[in-house]
Design a protein around this motif. Structure first.
Motif, PDB file in Angstrom:
ATOM      1  N   LEU A 167      -9.971  -5.048  -4.400  1.00  0.00           N
ATOM      2  CA  LEU A 167      -9.959  -5.783  -3.139  1.00  0.00           C
ATOM      3  C   LEU A 167     -11.393  -6.165  -2.782  1.00  0.00           C
ATOM      4  CD1 LEU A 167      -8.180  -6.797  -0.844  1.00  0.00           C
ATOM      5  CD2 LEU A 167      -8.377  -4.563   0.237  1.00  0.00           C
ATOM      6  N   GLY A 168     -11.766  -7.384  -3.149  1.00  0.00           N
ATOM      7  CA  GLY A 168     -13.118  -7.870  -2.920  1.00  0.00           C
ATOM      8  C   GLY A 168     -13.863  -8.058  -4.224  1.00  0.00           C
ATOM      9  N   CYS A 169     -14.121  -9.281  -4.580  1.00  0.00           N
ATOM     10  CA  CYS A 169     -14.820  -9.607  -5.832  1.00  0.00           C
ATOM     11  C   CYS A 169     -16.314  -9.733  -5.549  1.00  0.00           C
ATOM     12  CB  CYS A 169     -14.252 -10.878  -6.436  1.00  0.00           C
ATOM     13  SG  CYS A 169     -12.506 -10.724  -6.906  1.00  0.00           S
TER      14      CYS A 169
ATOM     15  N   TYR B  90      -5.127 -10.693  -0.230  1.00  0.00           N
ATOM     16  CA  TYR B  90      -5.338  -9.319   0.225  1.00  0.00           C
ATOM     17  C   TYR B  90      -3.995  -8.634   0.529  1.00  0.00           C
ATOM     18  CZ  TYR B  90     -10.322 -10.426   1.168  1.00  0.00           C
ATOM     19  OH  TYR B  90     -11.643 -10.778   1.072  1.00  0.00           O
ATOM     20  N   GLU B  91      -3.131  -9.330   1.255  1.00  0.00           N
ATOM     21  CA  GLU B  91      -1.860  -8.747   1.668  1.00  0.00           C
ATOM     22  C   GLU B  91      -0.966  -8.453   0.474  1.00  0.00           C
ATOM     23  OE1 GLU B  91      -3.229 -11.449   2.945  1.00  0.00           O
ATOM     24  OE2 GLU B  91      -3.615 -10.952   5.063  1.00  0.00           O
TER      25      GLU B  91
ATOM     26  N   TRP C  54      -9.060  -2.738   5.974  1.00  0.00           N
ATOM     27  CA  TRP C  54      -8.320  -2.825   4.726  1.00  0.00           C
ATOM     28  C   TRP C  54      -8.140  -1.474   4.058  1.00  0.00           C
ATOM     29  CZ3 TRP C  54      -5.323  -6.736   3.956  1.00  0.00           C
ATOM     30  CH2 TRP C  54      -5.595  -7.917   4.656  1.00  0.00           C
ATOM     31  N   ALA C  55      -9.049  -0.544   4.294  1.00  0.00           N
ATOM     32  CA  ALA C  55      -8.817   0.820   3.808  1.00  0.00           C
ATOM     33  C   ALA C  55      -7.647   1.447   4.562  1.00  0.00           C
ATOM     34  CB  ALA C  55     -10.070   1.667   3.972  1.00  0.00           C
ATOM     35  N   GLU C  56      -7.592   1.221   5.866  1.00  0.00           N
ATOM     36  CA  GLU C  56      -6.482   1.752   6.642  1.00  0.00           C
ATOM     37  C   GLU C  56      -5.158   1.149   6.183  1.00  0.00           C
ATOM     38  OE1 GLU C  56      -5.642   2.599  11.320  1.00  0.00           O
ATOM     39  OE2 GLU C  56      -5.992   0.495  10.768  1.00  0.00           O
ATOM     40  N   ARG C  57      -5.142  -0.150   5.952  1.00  0.00           N
ATOM     41  CA  ARG C  57      -3.910  -0.788   5.486  1.00  0.00           C
ATOM     42  C   ARG C  57      -3.481  -0.216   4.143  1.00  0.00           C
ATOM     43  NH1 ARG C  57      -3.240  -7.216   6.638  1.00  0.00           N
ATOM     44  NH2 ARG C  57      -4.033  -7.312   8.778  1.00  0.00           N
ATOM     45  N   ALA C  58      -4.448  -0.026   3.254  1.00  0.00           N
ATOM     46  CA  ALA C  58      -4.123   0.503   1.934  1.00  0.00           C
ATOM     47  C   ALA C  58      -3.569   1.921   2.029  1.00  0.00           C
ATOM     48  CB  ALA C  58      -5.362   0.474   1.040  1.00  0.00           C
ATOM     49  N   LEU C  59      -4.194   2.772   2.842  1.00  0.00           N
ATOM     50  CA  LEU C  59      -3.711   4.135   2.997  1.00  0.00           C
ATOM     51  C   LEU C  59      -2.314   4.158   3.607  1.00  0.00           C
ATOM     52  CD1 LEU C  59      -7.001   5.780   4.325  1.00  0.00           C
ATOM     53  CD2 LEU C  59      -5.944   6.215   2.097  1.00  0.00           C
ATOM     54  N   ARG C  60      -2.068   3.331   4.593  1.00  0.00           N
ATOM     55  CA  ARG C  60      -0.743   3.297   5.219  1.00  0.00           C
ATOM     56  C   ARG C  60       0.314   2.765   4.255  1.00  0.00           C
ATOM     57  NH1 ARG C  60      -0.896   4.936  10.229  1.00  0.00           N
ATOM     58  NH2 ARG C  60      -2.796   4.726  11.493  1.00  0.00           N
ATOM     59  N   ALA C  61      -0.125   1.985   3.257  1.00  0.00           N
ATOM     60  CA  ALA C  61       0.795   1.491   2.229  1.00  0.00           C
ATOM     61  C   ALA C  61       0.960   2.491   1.084  1.00  0.00           C
ATOM     62  CB  ALA C  61       0.300   0.149   1.686  1.00  0.00           C
ATOM     63  N   GLY C  62       0.338   3.666   1.220  1.00  0.00           N
ATOM     64  CA  GLY C  62       0.492   4.697   0.209  1.00  0.00           C
ATOM     65  C   GLY C  62      -0.449   4.588  -0.969  1.00  0.00           C
ATOM     66  N   LYS C  63      -1.521   3.805  -0.812  1.00  0.00           N
ATOM     67  CA  LYS C  63      -2.487   3.619  -1.894  1.00  0.00           C
ATOM     68  C   LYS C  63      -3.662   4.586  -1.736  1.00  0.00           C
ATOM     69  CE  LYS C  63      -0.448  -0.305  -3.346  1.00  0.00           C
ATOM     70  NZ  LYS C  63       0.762  -0.342  -2.518  1.00  0.00           N
ATOM     71  N   HIS C  64      -4.133   5.124  -2.854  1.00  0.00           N
ATOM     72  CA  HIS C  64      -5.398   5.845  -2.877  1.00  0.00           C
ATOM     73  C   HIS C  64      -6.529   4.815  -2.778  1.00  0.00           C
ATOM     74  CE1 HIS C  64      -3.142   9.383  -4.247  1.00  0.00           C
ATOM     75  NE2 HIS C  64      -2.502   8.551  -5.072  1.00  0.00           N
ATOM     76  N   VAL C  65      -7.672   5.206  -2.193  1.00  0.00           N
ATOM     77  CA  VAL C  65      -8.741   4.231  -1.929  1.00  0.00           C
ATOM     78  C   VAL C  65     -10.094   4.776  -2.361  1.00  0.00           C
ATOM     79  CG1 VAL C  65      -9.967   2.891  -0.173  1.00  0.00           C
ATOM     80  CG2 VAL C  65      -7.490   3.234   0.026  1.00  0.00           C
ATOM     81  N   LEU C  66     -10.766   4.002  -3.215  1.00  0.00           N
ATOM     82  CA  LEU C  66     -12.179   4.212  -3.526  1.00  0.00           C
ATOM     83  C   LEU C  66     -12.934   3.100  -2.819  1.00  0.00           C
ATOM     84  CD1 LEU C  66     -14.435   5.684  -5.090  1.00  0.00           C
ATOM     85  CD2 LEU C  66     -13.986   4.130  -7.007  1.00  0.00           C
TER      86      LEU C  66
END
Length: 334
Positions: free
Chosen positions: A10-12, A57-58, A81-93
């Motif tokens: 997410l983000g090039c 992104y979505e 976008w980290a919050e969205r990813a976590l709420r979608a069940g994704k791990h985030v680096l």
């Protein structure tokens, strides 16, 4: 290897292109599934080079085929976008800084802990084994009683129009390079640091901080003298000074993968050098994160990462609140 880790990028960004994606290509058991950029052509170019499908992104956040998100958007967008990813069940680096405020960082770390997801702030330098050698020498008493930790991270001015000059995007040298000496001070001196004083040189028109200096103090009275900025020749170093010796390390934060670190130890009437093994810290950061996702979290290790992120955010905010600001005309290139 039974379980693969499917990544969404997410983000090039420049750091993604130069460092992280080439390293990710080398990680066994990982694959890029999605690539998202605000510019579709850029996402397609990155996908053609590193794999995956160009997405919005979505689409990337909602994709059921993605396990983990590497997030390298502008600083001010990290929280959303980290919050969205976590709420979608994704791990985030998440690239550093995790957010632009201590409150938002606390919110993300609490969410990750509640959801049982891996959330790490991507300080790749923490994965380089050179720092463990430094810690071992200190613990063995080679410096005697530690009195001062000093660190500097400075880089030449970013080019005209760079997002690091845009206040709306979380601009400034403190969030970009200053967080490295702060995180290194935490590594060497532990938690509970306080900010005794700070100075920031800011652009008079935009208020963007271009250089800074901070003095931190540990719970047992050790000073941390930190310098950082965008107005410098490149320097990336730290040193520890005790009552029996002095230890210094150059290229502390961004050593090339082939670089063999040189530690210099100076004692009374004695000088010693240690040449260490090279290490690919970006690859090691990704491999460590992917291992935590794939093999299951080690609770204490992940709690340590979350504590570190919260402490960094707290200290950054304290520097911002404490700092005397020195205005400079024309500091941001026009």
């Amino acid at each position: 290897m039974d379980q693969q880790v499917a990544w969404g990028v997410l983000g090039c960004s420049g750091i993604a292109e130069r460092r992280m994606l080439p390293a990710l290509d080398e990680i066994e058991g990982s694959s890029v599934v999605g690539m998202a950029s605000r510019t579709p052509d850029r996402a397609e170019r990155f996908a053609a080079r590193h794999g995956g499908t160009a997405m919005s992104y979505e689409q990337l956040i909602d994709s059921p085929d993605i396990d983990a998100v590497y997030l390298s958007l502008p600083n001010s967008l990290h929280f959303e976008w980290a919050e969205r990813a976590l709420r979608a069940g994704k791990h985030v680096l998440c690239e550093k800084p995790m957010t632009v405020s201590a409150e938002r960082t606390d919110s993300l770390t609490a969410l990750a802990a509640d959801r049982g997801l891996v959330l790490r702030e991507n300080f790749a330098f923490l994965h380089h084994p050179q720092h463990e050698v430094v810690r071992e020498l200190v613990e063995r008493g080679r410096l005697g009683r530690l009195r001062t930790f000093s660190s500097a991270f400075g880089v030449p001015s970013p080019p005209v129009g760079d997002i690091r000059y845009d206040p709306a995007l979380g601009a400034g040298c403190l969030l970009d390079v200053g967080v490295y000496p702060i995180r290194a001070a935490q590594l060497m001196l532990g938690s509970g640091l306080t900010v005794a004083g700070a100075t920031l040189r800011v652009d008079a028109d935009t208020g963007v901080d271009m250089a800074g200096h901070a003095l931190l103090v540990s719970e047992n009275g050790i000073f941390a003298d930190l310098e950082f900025g965008f107005q410098h020749s490149y320097r990336s170093r730290y040193a520890l000074w005790g009552d029996a010796g002095h230890l210094s390390l150059e290229r502390a934060f961004t050593p090339p993968a082939e670089h063999r670190p040189l530690l210099r130890l100076e004692e009374q009437d004695h000088h010693e050098e240690f040449v260490l093994d090279a290490s690919h810290q970006f690859r090691d950061s990704l491999a460590s994160f992917a291992g935590a996702v794939r093999d299951g979290r080690t609770p204490e290790i992940e709690r340590s990462w979350l504590r570190g992120a919260r402490e960094t955010a707290r200290l950054v905010e304290a520097v911002q609140e404490t700092a005397t600001r020195v205005k400079q005309r024309g500091a941001v290139p026009a």
